[in-house]
Design an enzyme around this catalytic site. Structure first.
Site, mmCIF file in Angstrom:
data_model
loop_
_atom_site.group_PDB
_atom_site.id
_atom_site.type_symbol
_atom_site.label_atom_id
_atom_site.label_comp_id
_atom_site.label_asym_id
_atom_site.label_seq_id
_atom_site.Cartn_x
_atom_site.Cartn_y
_atom_site.Cartn_z
ATOM 1 N N ASP A 17 0.804 -1.223 0.000
ATOM 2 C CA ASP A 17 0.000 0.000 0.000
ATOM 3 C C ASP A 17 0.839 1.276 0.000
ATOM 4 O OD1 ASP A 17 -2.219 -1.662 0.075
ATOM 5 O OD2 ASP A 17 -2.295 -1.645 2.271
ATOM 6 N N HIS A 75 -4.885 -1.594 -5.635
ATOM 7 C CA HIS A 75 -4.071 -0.486 -6.144
ATOM 8 C C HIS A 75 -5.011 0.662 -6.510
ATOM 9 C CE1 HIS A 75 -0.396 -3.199 -7.242
ATOM 10 N NE2 HIS A 75 -0.789 -3.317 -5.997
HETATM 11 P P1 GDP Z 1 -0.833 0.411 -3.525
HETATM 12 O O1 GDP Z 1 -1.470 -0.852 -3.095
HETATM 13 O O2 GDP Z 1 0.644 0.425 -3.304
HETATM 14 O O3 GDP Z 1 -1.206 0.808 -4.919
HETATM 15 O O4 GDP Z 1 -1.420 1.558 -2.564
HETATM 16 P P2 GDP Z 1 -2.968 1.725 -2.104
HETATM 17 O O5 GDP Z 1 -3.742 2.206 -3.260
HETATM 18 O O6 GDP Z 1 -3.442 0.512 -1.415
HETATM 19 O O7 GDP Z 1 -2.832 2.816 -0.983
HETATM 20 C C1 GDP Z 1 -2.352 4.090 -1.262
HETATM 21 C C2 GDP Z 1 -3.448 5.109 -0.881
HETATM 22 O O8 GDP Z 1 -2.882 6.403 -0.840
HETATM 23 C C3 GDP Z 1 -4.552 5.216 -1.923
HETATM 24 O O9 GDP Z 1 -5.732 5.581 -1.264
HETATM 25 C C4 GDP Z 1 -4.089 6.346 -2.832
HETATM 26 O O10 GDP Z 1 -5.141 7.017 -3.500
HETATM 27 C C5 GDP Z 1 -3.440 7.260 -1.835
HETATM 28 N N1 GDP Z 1 -2.315 8.053 -2.337
HETATM 29 C C6 GDP Z 1 -1.326 7.697 -3.204
HETATM 30 N N2 GDP Z 1 -0.404 8.671 -3.293
HETATM 31 C C7 GDP Z 1 -0.825 9.658 -2.462
HETATM 32 C C8 GDP Z 1 -0.274 10.920 -2.070
HETATM 33 O O11 GDP Z 1 0.787 11.335 -2.502
HETATM 34 N N3 GDP Z 1 -0.984 11.650 -1.153
HETATM 35 C C9 GDP Z 1 -2.163 11.211 -0.623
HETATM 36 N N4 GDP Z 1 -2.776 11.974 0.268
HETATM 37 N N5 GDP Z 1 -2.699 10.031 -0.961
HETATM 38 C C10 GDP Z 1 -2.032 9.265 -1.868
HETATM 39 P P1 IMO Z 2 -1.110 -4.123 -2.337
HETATM 40 O O1 IMO Z 2 -0.679 -4.681 -3.669
HETATM 41 C C1 IMO Z 2 -1.241 -4.611 1.973
HETATM 42 C C2 IMO Z 2 -1.060 -8.718 3.461
HETATM 43 C C3 IMO Z 2 -2.228 -9.315 4.214
HETATM 44 C C4 IMO Z 2 -1.511 -10.330 5.079
HETATM 45 C C5 IMO Z 2 -0.397 -10.835 4.176
HETATM 46 C C6 IMO Z 2 -0.747 -12.118 3.431
HETATM 47 O O2 IMO Z 2 -2.362 -3.340 -2.411
HETATM 48 O O3 IMO Z 2 0.040 -3.431 -1.687
HETATM 49 P P2 IMO Z 2 -2.376 -12.709 1.419
HETATM 50 O O4 IMO Z 2 -3.826 -12.414 1.207
HETATM 51 O O5 IMO Z 2 -1.481 -12.130 0.368
HETATM 52 O O6 IMO Z 2 -2.094 -14.157 1.638
HETATM 53 O O7 IMO Z 2 -2.015 -11.980 2.813
HETATM 54 O O8 IMO Z 2 -0.139 -9.799 3.250
HETATM 55 N N1 IMO Z 2 -1.381 -8.175 2.122
HETATM 56 C C7 IMO Z 2 -1.395 -6.875 1.819
HETATM 57 N N2 IMO Z 2 -1.201 -5.796 2.594
HETATM 58 N N3 IMO Z 2 -1.433 -4.450 0.641
HETATM 59 C C8 IMO Z 2 -1.575 -5.521 -0.161
HETATM 60 O O9 IMO Z 2 -1.554 -5.425 -1.494
HETATM 61 C C9 IMO Z 2 -1.628 -6.814 0.425
HETATM 62 N N4 IMO Z 2 -1.755 -8.067 -0.063
HETATM 63 C C10 IMO Z 2 -1.615 -8.896 0.990
HETATM 64 O O10 IMO Z 2 -2.897 -8.320 4.962
HETATM 65 O O11 IMO Z 2 -0.878 -9.658 6.155
HETATM 66 MG MG MG Z 3 -2.968 -1.511 -1.803
#
Ligand code: GDP
Ligand code: IMO
Ligand code: MG
Length: 422
Positions: free
Chosen positions: A13, A41
């Protein structure tokens, strides 16, 4: 071919979706190389706010080919729903491709995963419940079903018999029930195969074309180093390799074509699921970061565990990935803080650690922090590095110094446009 691999340097994340959507303006293809619908994502652009689970984050860029690679595990119902949702909002999925060697996630994997979590009795991993662990375990045990098998009814029939035979005891079924349940899935899988047939490809000729045409590729990692099957906080990890090497095996990319590795670093730490997170703050700081950063899981909605930036994890990620550029995200979330802390190493009775040690050491680790002044000014509208407040630049400089990796990009808001290109 010149491939850039985008990897998570923390617990997932980090903002990989945002970074890939942004960088995809200059890519010809985007490849997801591992993971499955455990990914969430988030992308915010002129099409609105999207949470992609399987679709590669290049799908909003017309003309960019988006391959769900061989190293992924694919829940076909979830994929088809995501495709339909995109199309119903006018976003074409014509450029989508699914590797015929990707593994199919099947309903019994979700049941097995639930049983496995129960078995851990208090030591649950807190998975996303998407069947990821059993899907990779089944693949490694050679009982899995590949996406290409969805196009061959007789192979599928046999594979379902074998698979349900293998999991019969787990599912509490006798032989006849197991056979019946397996074959009951046949219709749905054949239907999914028919609907996905136009997108299912053999990726090897694609790779050959990419090499011949010097195609610009983006390889999109899922999760982050701390949840890597081999290098993460075992057993609180996922079942694939989010580190850059996974792009070669899972994406079919020869290592020498990787020209860049961009590590995505959230400006603080978050994690969902169980396992050690040394800088987690269960008090006011963690709460403030969660609220300002909107830190709730994109896949499961769980509140994310939050804390100060852990540069031991990021340094470790940079080492293992050969990271040559940092994309630092969510800097704006820190805008109002008076003082910031950053963990630069771990201390334990055994000594100090600059890199992440094996999991048995985790109970004894204490983060060693340095303190920095906050900037207390909004950064969201800033588009040039030199326009950032001096304190914010000092914060970024510390990250680069401590990791030995230069800055490639700074993100100051969720929208694609809230980006400082370095
Ligand atoms: P990923 O799994 O690595 O793609 O990340 P996620 O989407 O799960 O979590 C990132 C969160 O932060 C999402 O809600 C994005 O919209 C938000 N986000 C990404 N970059 C920024 C930033 O620079 N500032 C803020 N405030 N939010 C961001
Ligand atoms: P993105 O791509 C955050 C975590 C789960 C758990 C561990 C194993 O959005 O960064 P799984 O379901 O893969 O067997 O879970 O990994 N986990 C994540 N945490 N972002 C993710 O994906 C995750 N995908 C799995 O919470 O601790
Ligand atoms: Mg994510």
């Amino acid at each position: 071919m010149a491939a850039t691999v985008v990897v998570g340097t923390q617990w997932g994340d980090e903002g990989k979706g945002k970074v890939v959507d942004y960088l995809a303006s200059r890519a010809e293809a985007v490849v997801r190389f591992q993971g499955g619908a455990n990914a969430g994502h988030t992308i915010v652009n002129d099409h609105g706010e999207w949470r992609l689970h399987l679709m590669p984050s290049g799908i909003f860029r017309p003309g960019v080919l988006c391959l769900l690679g061989t190293g992924t595990v694919v829940d076909t119902a979830s994929l088809l729903a995501e495709m339909a949702d995109l199309e119903s909002h006018g976003i074409s999925v014509a450029g989508f491709r699914l590797s015929d060697r990707a593994q199919v996630v099947l309903p019994p994997f979700l049941q097995v995963e639930e049983r496995e979590e129960e078995l851990r009795g208090g030591g649950e991993i807190g998975t996303t419940g998407r069947g990821i662990g059993p899907a990779y375990a089944t693949k490694a045990a050679r009982f899995g079903i590949q996406a290409g098998d969805l196009l061959d009814e007789s192979r599928l029939r046999e594979a379902l018999d074998l698979l349900f035979g293998r999991y019969r005891a787990w599912l509490g079924l006798d032989a006849a029930e197991a056979k019946h349940q397996g074959q009951a899935l046949l219709g749905d899988l054949i239907d999914a195969g028919q609907r996905l047939a136009p997108y299912i490809v053999d990726p090897a000729p694609l790779v050959a074309g990419w090499i011949a045409n010097d195609t610009a590729l983006l390889m999109e990692g899922q999760l982050g180093v701390m949840r890597d099957l081999d290098w993460g906080i075992y057993p609180f990890v996922t079942s694939s390799n989010p580190t850059a090497g996974g792009a070669c095996s899972g994406g079919g990319i020869p290592p020498r074509f990787i020209k860049q590795v961009t590590g995505v670093v959230k400006a603080y730490t978050t994690a969902v699921g169980a396992g050690p997170v040394p800088t987690e703050d269960v008090g006011a700081v963690g709460q403030a970061l969660r609220e300002r950063g909107g830190e709730y899981g994109a896949t499961t909605g769980r509140p994310r565990r939050c804390g100060w930036l852990d540069l031991v994890a990021v340094r470790y990620a940079c080492l293992l990935n050969g990271t040559d550029g940092l994309a630092i995200t969510k800097l704006d979330v820190l805008d109002e803080l008076e003082e910031l802390q950053v963990c630069v190493r771990y201390r334990s009775p055994e000594g100090e650690y600059d890199l992440v040690p094996q999991a048995r050491h985790f109970g004894k680790l204490e983060p060693v922090y340095v303190r920095l002044p906050g900037w207390r000014r909004p950064t969201r509208d800033i588009r040039k590095l030199e326009d950032l407040p001096a304190e914010a630049r000092a914060y970024l400089d510390l990250i680069c110094e401590q990791t030995g990796v230069p800055l490639a990009l700074v993100s100051v808001g969720p929208h694609r446009d809230y980006t400082i290109h370095v």
